[in-house]
Scaffold this active site. Structure first.
Site, PDB file in Angstrom:
ATOM      1  N   SER A 150      -0.963   3.821  -0.712  1.00 32.70           N
ATOM      2  CA  SER A 150      -2.260   3.408  -0.191  1.00 32.70           C
ATOM      3  C   SER A 150      -3.236   4.577  -0.317  1.00 32.70           C
ATOM      4  O   SER A 150      -3.000   5.652   0.243  1.00 32.70           O
ATOM      5  CB  SER A 150      -2.134   3.000   1.276  1.00 32.70           C
ATOM      6  OG  SER A 150      -3.423   3.001   1.864  1.00 32.70           O
ATOM      7  N   HIS A 170      -5.782  -5.246  -0.512  1.00 31.94           N
ATOM      8  CA  HIS A 170      -5.442  -5.770   0.815  1.00 31.94           C
ATOM      9  C   HIS A 170      -6.738  -5.960   1.601  1.00 31.94           C
ATOM     10  O   HIS A 170      -7.351  -4.981   2.018  1.00 31.94           O
ATOM     11  CB  HIS A 170      -4.493  -4.761   1.495  1.00 31.94           C
ATOM     12  CG  HIS A 170      -4.150  -5.084   2.912  1.00 31.94           C
ATOM     13  ND1 HIS A 170      -3.500  -4.183   3.726  1.00 31.94           N
ATOM     14  CD2 HIS A 170      -4.361  -6.199   3.673  1.00 31.94           C
ATOM     15  CE1 HIS A 170      -3.314  -4.729   4.923  1.00 31.94           C
ATOM     16  NE2 HIS A 170      -3.837  -5.936   4.920  1.00 31.94           N
ATOM     17  N   MET A 184      -8.775  -6.789   4.802  1.00 35.26           N
ATOM     18  CA  MET A 184      -8.713  -6.904   6.265  1.00 35.26           C
ATOM     19  C   MET A 184     -10.127  -7.236   6.719  1.00 35.26           C
ATOM     20  O   MET A 184     -10.865  -6.380   7.221  1.00 35.26           O
ATOM     21  CB  MET A 184      -8.224  -5.568   6.869  1.00 35.26           C
ATOM     22  CG  MET A 184      -6.732  -5.356   6.675  1.00 35.26           C
ATOM     23  SD  MET A 184      -6.254  -3.630   6.794  1.00 35.26           S
ATOM     24  CE  MET A 184      -6.509  -3.106   5.109  1.00 35.26           C
ATOM     25  N   ASP A 223       3.869  -3.003   4.842  1.00 35.88           N
ATOM     26  CA  ASP A 223       2.753  -2.046   4.855  1.00 35.88           C
ATOM     27  C   ASP A 223       2.616  -1.411   6.233  1.00 35.88           C
ATOM     28  O   ASP A 223       2.360  -2.105   7.213  1.00 35.88           O
ATOM     29  CB  ASP A 223       1.466  -2.810   4.488  1.00 35.88           C
ATOM     30  CG  ASP A 223       0.239  -1.914   4.415  1.00 35.88           C
ATOM     31  OD1 ASP A 223       0.371  -0.687   4.546  1.00 35.88           O
ATOM     32  OD2 ASP A 223      -0.857  -2.483   4.216  1.00 35.88           O
ATOM     33  N   MET A 234       2.809  -6.752   7.909  1.00 33.74           N
ATOM     34  CA  MET A 234       2.280  -5.514   8.494  1.00 33.74           C
ATOM     35  C   MET A 234       3.333  -4.919   9.427  1.00 33.74           C
ATOM     36  O   MET A 234       3.829  -5.587  10.328  1.00 33.74           O
ATOM     37  CB  MET A 234       0.999  -5.774   9.288  1.00 33.74           C
ATOM     38  CG  MET A 234      -0.233  -6.139   8.470  1.00 33.74           C
ATOM     39  SD  MET A 234      -0.614  -5.032   7.124  1.00 33.74           S
ATOM     40  CE  MET A 234      -0.895  -3.470   7.965  1.00 33.74           C
ATOM     41  N   HIS A 278      -2.404   0.537  -3.896  1.00 29.06           N
ATOM     42  CA  HIS A 278      -2.797  -0.290  -2.754  1.00 29.06           C
ATOM     43  C   HIS A 278      -4.188   0.122  -2.267  1.00 29.06           C
ATOM     44  O   HIS A 278      -4.416   1.279  -1.908  1.00 29.06           O
ATOM     45  CB  HIS A 278      -1.767  -0.114  -1.644  1.00 29.06           C
ATOM     46  CG  HIS A 278      -1.931  -1.037  -0.487  1.00 29.06           C
ATOM     47  ND1 HIS A 278      -1.502  -2.356  -0.501  1.00 29.06           N
ATOM     48  CD2 HIS A 278      -2.471  -0.844   0.740  1.00 29.06           C
ATOM     49  CE1 HIS A 278      -1.767  -2.919   0.667  1.00 29.06           C
ATOM     50  NE2 HIS A 278      -2.366  -2.018   1.442  1.00 29.06           N
ATOM     51  N   ASP A 334      -7.096  -0.649   0.464  1.00 28.28           N
ATOM     52  CA  ASP A 334      -7.366  -1.263   1.765  1.00 28.28           C
ATOM     53  C   ASP A 334      -8.864  -1.486   1.934  1.00 28.28           C
ATOM     54  O   ASP A 334      -9.640  -0.526   1.955  1.00 28.28           O
ATOM     55  CB  ASP A 334      -6.852  -0.352   2.883  1.00 28.28           C
ATOM     56  CG  ASP A 334      -5.332  -0.333   2.939  1.00 28.28           C
ATOM     57  OD1 ASP A 334      -4.741  -1.414   3.092  1.00 28.28           O
ATOM     58  OD2 ASP A 334      -4.749   0.763   2.817  1.00 28.28           O
ATOM     59  N   MET A 374     -11.713  -2.981   4.438  1.00 25.30           N
ATOM     60  CA  MET A 374     -11.938  -3.367   5.849  1.00 25.30           C
ATOM     61  C   MET A 374     -13.429  -3.637   6.077  1.00 25.30           C
ATOM     62  O   MET A 374     -14.271  -3.026   5.416  1.00 25.30           O
ATOM     63  CB  MET A 374     -11.492  -2.227   6.767  1.00 25.30           C
ATOM     64  CG  MET A 374     -10.057  -1.776   6.524  1.00 25.30           C
ATOM     65  SD  MET A 374      -9.547  -0.513   7.683  1.00 25.30           S
ATOM     66  CE  MET A 374      -7.967  -0.014   6.966  1.00 25.30           C
TER      67      MET A 374
END
Ligand code: DX5
Ligand code: ZN
Length: 213
Positions: A6, A64, A66, A173, A135, A31, A33, A35
């Site tokens: 990540s 990913h 979120m 993750d 998660m 990966h 992330d 958000m």
């Protein structure tokens, strides 16, 4: 076991070097992330930075989300043709519709389960998914402690996957390291995300290889 470092734990002042180092170090996926500050209490990178990550990357992207508005964010990243886009079951009223949208875009769809969500809640979506991401921390931050119950959850999910769609992969993750990797492997996990474990190591390649068991 495939490994997706990540980049949340990377040094963003030298991001190009940090991306090249994990690709040269033998990672399987990158990966990313994303958000929105609403679904999770943090914000990370947006399309400008992810576009530049994609230019440097020699490994496929594993995005990913979120976020609350999955449609909006998928539209921002679809042109990059990432390998996977995963979205949270907890944030989506119409998960099956989102899966169909990703499939039509040629992107492998994945659903993410927060620590409290059960594998049974997505049993009837499994045949349409390429991956389920479990998660093992509360989403929003790197460097948190591994939640042990994810091992039991992965074992239960694996049983459902074997019944409904043996091609669907399991990714975990959060808080992954050399101490819990064997338990994850034994539970049937196929891919692990590792942020602080890889980027906190002196030798990224060695850290990645220690998880590729
Ligand atoms: C948390 C993110 C993770 C995080 C993992 O919201 O989804 O990908 O970066 O970091 P570590 O491996 O440090 O727990
Ligand atoms: Zn993540």
């Amino acid at each position: 076991m495939l490994v997706a470092p990540s980049i949340l734990s990377a040094d963003f002042g030298i991001l190009n070097d940090e991306i090249t180092a994990i690709c040269d170090g033998g990672c399987d996926l990158i990966h990313v992330d994303v958000m929105d500050g609403h679904f999770v209490p943090n914000m990370t990178i947006g399309p400008v930075v992810v576009n530049s990550v994609d230019k440097i990357a020699t490994k496929p992207l594993d995005i990913h989300l979120m976020v609350e508005d999955n449609n909006f964010f998928i539209d921002l990243y679809a042109h990059l043709k990432p390998e996977y886009i995963s979205f949270h079951i907890e944030s989506e009223k119409h998960p099956h519709r989102i899966i169909q949208k990703l499939r039509a875009l040629g992107i492998k769809p994945a659903i993410v389960l927060n620590p409290h969500s059960t594998p049974e809640s997505i049993e009837y979506l499994l045949e349409d998914l390429d991956m389920v991401l479990l998660m093992s921390v509360n989403p929003g931050f790197g460097g948190q402690k591994f939640i042990l119950s994810v091992i039991e959850k992965a074992t239960a999910l694996k049983k459902l996957i074997l019944k409904r769609n043996p091609n669907c992969l399991i990714e975990v993750d959060g808080g992954v390291n050399h101490k819990n990797i064997q338990d994850l492997k034994d539970a049937g996990v196929d891919i692990v995300v590792a942020g602080s474990y890889v980027y906190g190591a002196d030798d990224y390649s060695k850290a990645i290889k220690s998880l590729q068991i």
